[in-house]
Design a protein around this motif. Structure first.
Motif, PDB file in Angstrom:
ATOM      1  N   TRP A 178      58.193  62.732  45.701  1.00 43.07           N
ATOM      2  CA  TRP A 178      58.384  61.429  46.354  1.00 43.07           C
ATOM      3  C   TRP A 178      58.312  61.554  47.876  1.00 43.07           C
ATOM      4  N   ALA A 179      58.655  62.735  48.404  1.00 42.32           N
ATOM      5  CA  ALA A 179      58.604  62.960  49.855  1.00 42.32           C
ATOM      6  C   ALA A 179      57.187  63.268  50.335  1.00 42.32           C
ATOM      7  N   ASP A 180      56.273  63.506  49.404  1.00 42.92           N
ATOM      8  CA  ASP A 180      54.906  63.879  49.758  1.00 42.92           C
ATOM      9  C   ASP A 180      54.090  62.609  50.024  1.00 42.92           C
ATOM     10  N   PRO A 181      53.566  62.442  51.254  1.00 44.83           N
ATOM     11  CA  PRO A 181      52.797  61.212  51.542  1.00 44.83           C
ATOM     12  C   PRO A 181      51.507  61.110  50.734  1.00 44.83           C
ATOM     13  N   ALA A 182      51.069  62.215  50.099  1.00 47.76           N
ATOM     14  CA  ALA A 182      49.867  62.150  49.262  1.00 47.76           C
ATOM     15  C   ALA A 182      50.160  61.577  47.887  1.00 47.76           C
ATOM     16  N   THR A 183      51.437  61.451  47.531  1.00 44.64           N
ATOM     17  CA  THR A 183      51.803  60.845  46.244  1.00 44.64           C
ATOM     18  C   THR A 183      51.362  59.382  46.215  1.00 44.64           C
ATOM     19  N   ARG A 184      50.854  58.952  45.065  1.00 46.67           N
ATOM     20  CA  ARG A 184      50.324  57.597  44.930  1.00 46.67           C
ATOM     21  C   ARG A 184      51.283  56.747  44.087  1.00 46.67           C
ATOM     22  N   VAL A 185      51.541  55.534  44.561  1.00 44.25           N
ATOM     23  CA  VAL A 185      52.509  54.664  43.890  1.00 44.25           C
ATOM     24  C   VAL A 185      51.824  53.359  43.481  1.00 44.25           C
ATOM     25  N   VAL A 186      52.032  52.954  42.228  1.00 43.75           N
ATOM     26  CA  VAL A 186      51.577  51.659  41.716  1.00 43.75           C
ATOM     27  C   VAL A 186      52.789  50.750  41.612  1.00 43.75           C
ATOM     28  N   VAL A 187      52.726  49.578  42.191  1.00 35.66           N
ATOM     29  CA  VAL A 187      53.811  48.609  42.066  1.00 35.66           C
ATOM     30  C   VAL A 187      53.417  47.596  40.988  1.00 35.66           C
ATOM     31  N   ALA A 188      54.311  47.377  40.028  1.00 31.13           N
ATOM     32  CA  ALA A 188      54.014  46.446  38.927  1.00 31.13           C
ATOM     33  C   ALA A 188      55.149  45.445  38.793  1.00 31.13           C
ATOM     34  N   GLU A 189      54.787  44.211  38.522  1.00 29.91           N
ATOM     35  CA  GLU A 189      55.784  43.136  38.350  1.00 29.91           C
ATOM     36  C   GLU A 189      55.192  42.061  37.446  1.00 29.91           C
ATOM     37  N   HIS A 190      55.960  41.633  36.445  1.00 28.15           N
ATOM     38  CA  HIS A 190      55.544  40.546  35.551  1.00 28.15           C
ATOM     39  C   HIS A 190      54.137  40.772  34.983  1.00 28.15           C
ATOM     40  N   GLY A 191      53.829  42.009  34.591  1.00 31.91           N
ATOM     41  CA  GLY A 191      52.549  42.291  33.960  1.00 31.91           C
ATOM     42  C   GLY A 191      51.380  42.413  34.920  1.00 31.91           C
ATOM     43  N   ARG A 192      51.685  42.393  36.211  1.00 30.58           N
ATOM     44  CA  ARG A 192      50.600  42.387  37.189  1.00 30.58           C
ATOM     45  C   ARG A 192      50.736  43.538  38.182  1.00 30.58           C
ATOM     46  N   ALA A 193      49.618  43.864  38.836  1.00 33.31           N
ATOM     47  CA  ALA A 193      49.598  44.815  39.944  1.00 33.31           C
ATOM     48  C   ALA A 193      48.539  44.330  40.919  1.00 33.31           C
ATOM     49  N   VAL A 194      48.635  44.770  42.165  1.00 31.77           N
ATOM     50  CA  VAL A 194      47.640  44.355  43.161  1.00 31.77           C
ATOM     51  C   VAL A 194      46.403  45.241  43.024  1.00 31.77           C
ATOM     52  N   CYS A 195      45.257  44.593  42.971  1.00 34.96           N
ATOM     53  CA  CYS A 195      43.978  45.289  42.796  1.00 34.96           C
ATOM     54  C   CYS A 195      42.964  44.746  43.798  1.00 34.96           C
ATOM     55  N   GLU A 196      41.976  45.586  44.091  1.00 36.56           N
ATOM     56  CA  GLU A 196      40.756  45.092  44.700  1.00 36.56           C
ATOM     57  C   GLU A 196      39.863  44.718  43.519  1.00 36.56           C
ATOM     58  N   ILE A 197      39.487  43.468  43.409  1.00 37.73           N
ATOM     59  CA  ILE A 197      38.895  43.027  42.142  1.00 37.73           C
ATOM     60  C   ILE A 197      37.710  42.090  42.384  1.00 37.73           C
ATOM     61  N   SER A 198      36.641  42.334  41.622  1.00 42.22           N
ATOM     62  CA  SER A 198      35.487  41.431  41.619  1.00 42.22           C
ATOM     63  C   SER A 198      35.173  41.124  40.154  1.00 42.22           C
ATOM     64  N   ASP A 199      34.058  40.446  39.901  1.00 45.08           N
ATOM     65  CA  ASP A 199      33.696  40.145  38.513  1.00 45.08           C
ATOM     66  C   ASP A 199      33.292  41.405  37.756  1.00 45.08           C
ATOM     67  N   GLU A 200      32.846  42.424  38.487  1.00 45.07           N
ATOM     68  CA  GLU A 200      32.310  43.624  37.827  1.00 45.07           C
ATOM     69  C   GLU A 200      33.290  44.782  37.746  1.00 45.07           C
ATOM     70  N   ARG A 201      34.175  44.929  38.753  1.00 45.93           N
ATOM     71  CA  ARG A 201      35.035  46.102  38.749  1.00 45.93           C
ATOM     72  C   ARG A 201      36.343  45.796  39.470  1.00 45.93           C
ATOM     73  N   ALA A 202      37.316  46.665  39.204  1.00 40.53           N
ATOM     74  CA  ALA A 202      38.604  46.547  39.877  1.00 40.53           C
ATOM     75  C   ALA A 202      39.116  47.943  40.195  1.00 40.53           C
ATOM     76  N   ALA A 203      39.911  48.046  41.249  1.00 36.98           N
ATOM     77  CA  ALA A 203      40.551  49.312  41.623  1.00 36.98           C
ATOM     78  C   ALA A 203      41.992  49.004  41.998  1.00 36.98           C
ATOM     79  N   LEU A 204      42.914  49.790  41.460  1.00 35.67           N
ATOM     80  CA  LEU A 204      44.325  49.576  41.770  1.00 35.67           C
ATOM     81  C   LEU A 204      44.595  49.836  43.238  1.00 35.67           C
ATOM     82  N   LEU A 205      45.523  49.085  43.822  1.00 36.40           N
ATOM     83  CA  LEU A 205      46.037  49.407  45.155  1.00 36.40           C
ATOM     84  C   LEU A 205      47.167  50.417  44.987  1.00 36.40           C
ATOM     85  N   PHE A 206      46.962  51.617  45.535  1.00 36.11           N
ATOM     86  CA  PHE A 206      48.032  52.618  45.572  1.00 36.11           C
ATOM     87  C   PHE A 206      48.638  52.607  46.963  1.00 36.11           C
TER      88      PHE A 206
END
Ligand SMILES: [Zn+2]
Length: 335
Positions: A64-92
């Protein structure tokens, strides 16, 4: 005595066995699927869940102290993504940027990067950033294998922490442990584990190889799918298949065959996919849950979709894949 979920004898015999190396297990294990349905949309994943690290407080603090660690935040079945009609990438985000909330270890990838989830308020991206909150149902099919596995895991745990907050024995607020994969009651020490509701879903065919498709009374007009229902207490998945099909359509089945499973954390199901053979063909819908049900040949289904009479479930669902496995090729139509 620990209140850990009971295990079959052969699984208990493995407890305490040497822990396999960190890398190289994840991909192979998490690509395991049933005998016919492979690469189900939400059954993908590339990180090793590293469950043996969940009680290692020193490792967890360092990760957790390592800044290279990646965190996904999830709430109510959702997460923030970069998203288009063709592809999506999670925001870490880095741990320092993560909001307050229950924290859980999702796993470690082959390069040694640790991934955590946090059940907490989603970051509010700027409107012009290309980022937005997306539901798993929408983002899942567009994500990479890595991101799809992480989001499915994170959403499932976040849903549980959002809902199962108090001890069912005494009502005291419970506290997470095992890096967010369990909760414990501070008053009576009882331990509680993520709730997963098994549900069966089945493609029924008759002796002419026609498929039984039905419209749930709560669905929009034209939408049809295979039959599904929750496994009841004290019931096997195969018994649930036979009971639900009979209750909903009056059809009796045999030759119930397991095809594969997919997590469906909306909010907390595990979909168990089957095929079954009908022993009669006269449909009598229950008229409560099922509005209508019919037998379809492949040509009949194709024609009904082409005419706009029917719509099938979307590719993210195991229902789509079950129908496709019978149809024999990509399904026609739009979802
Ligand atoms: Zn309690």
């Amino acid at each position: 005595m620990s209140a850990a979920p009971s295990l079959p004898d052969d699984a208990e015999a493995n407890i305490g066995a040497p822990v396999p190396p960190l890398s190289a297990r994840g991909r192979a294990q998490q690509r395991l699927t049933g005998p016919m349905l492979t690469d189900l949309t939400l059954a993908r994943g590339e990180v090793d869940r590293s469950s043996y690290l969940r009680a290692n407080d020193t490792w967890l603090a360092e990760a957790w102290a390592d800044p290279a660690t990646r965190v996904v935040v999830a709430e109510h079945g959702r997460a923030v993504c970069e998203i288009s009609d063709e592809r999506a990438a999670l925001l870490f985000v880095a741990p320092a940027e993560a909001p307050e909330g229950v924290r859980f270890l999702l796993g470690v990838d082959e390069g040694g990067t640790a991934y955590f989830g946090v059940a907490g308020p989603l970051l509010d991206p700027r409107p012009d950033s290309g980022l937005r909150a997306a539901h798993l149902r929408e983002a899942g099919p567009l994500l990479s294998d890595l991101d799809a596995g992480l989001m499915t895991h994170a959403v499932a745990l976040a849903n549980w922490h959002e809902t199962f907050t108090h001890c069912p024995r005494c009502g005291t607020a419970t506290e997470p442990f095992a890096s967010g994969h369990a909760r414990r009651c501070p008053a009576d020490s009882s331990e509680h584990f993520p709730r997963v509701d098994p549900a069966m879903i089945v493609l029924v065919t008759d002796s002419d190889d026609r498929a039984l498709l039905a419209r749930n009374a709560m669905w929009p007009e034209r939408r049809v799918s295979v039959l599904a229902g929750f496994v009841e207490a004290g019931e096997s998945a195969e018994q649930a298949v036979a009971r639900e099909v009979q209750e909903e359509t009056g059809i009796t089945v045999d030759a119930v065959t397991y095809l594969g499973s997919q997590p469906w954390p909306m909010p907390q199901s595990l979909m168990l996919g089957f095929r079954a053979a009908a022993t009669n063909t006269e449909i009598m819908v229950d008229a409560e849950e099922i509005a209508e049900a019919h037998w379809y040949s492949r040509d009949g289904l194709r024609a009904a979709i082409a005419s706009g009479e029917l719509r099938l479930p979307p590719p993210v669902s195991i229902a789509h894949r079950l129908i496709q496995s019978w149809y024999g090729s990509e399904l026609p139509g739009s979802w």
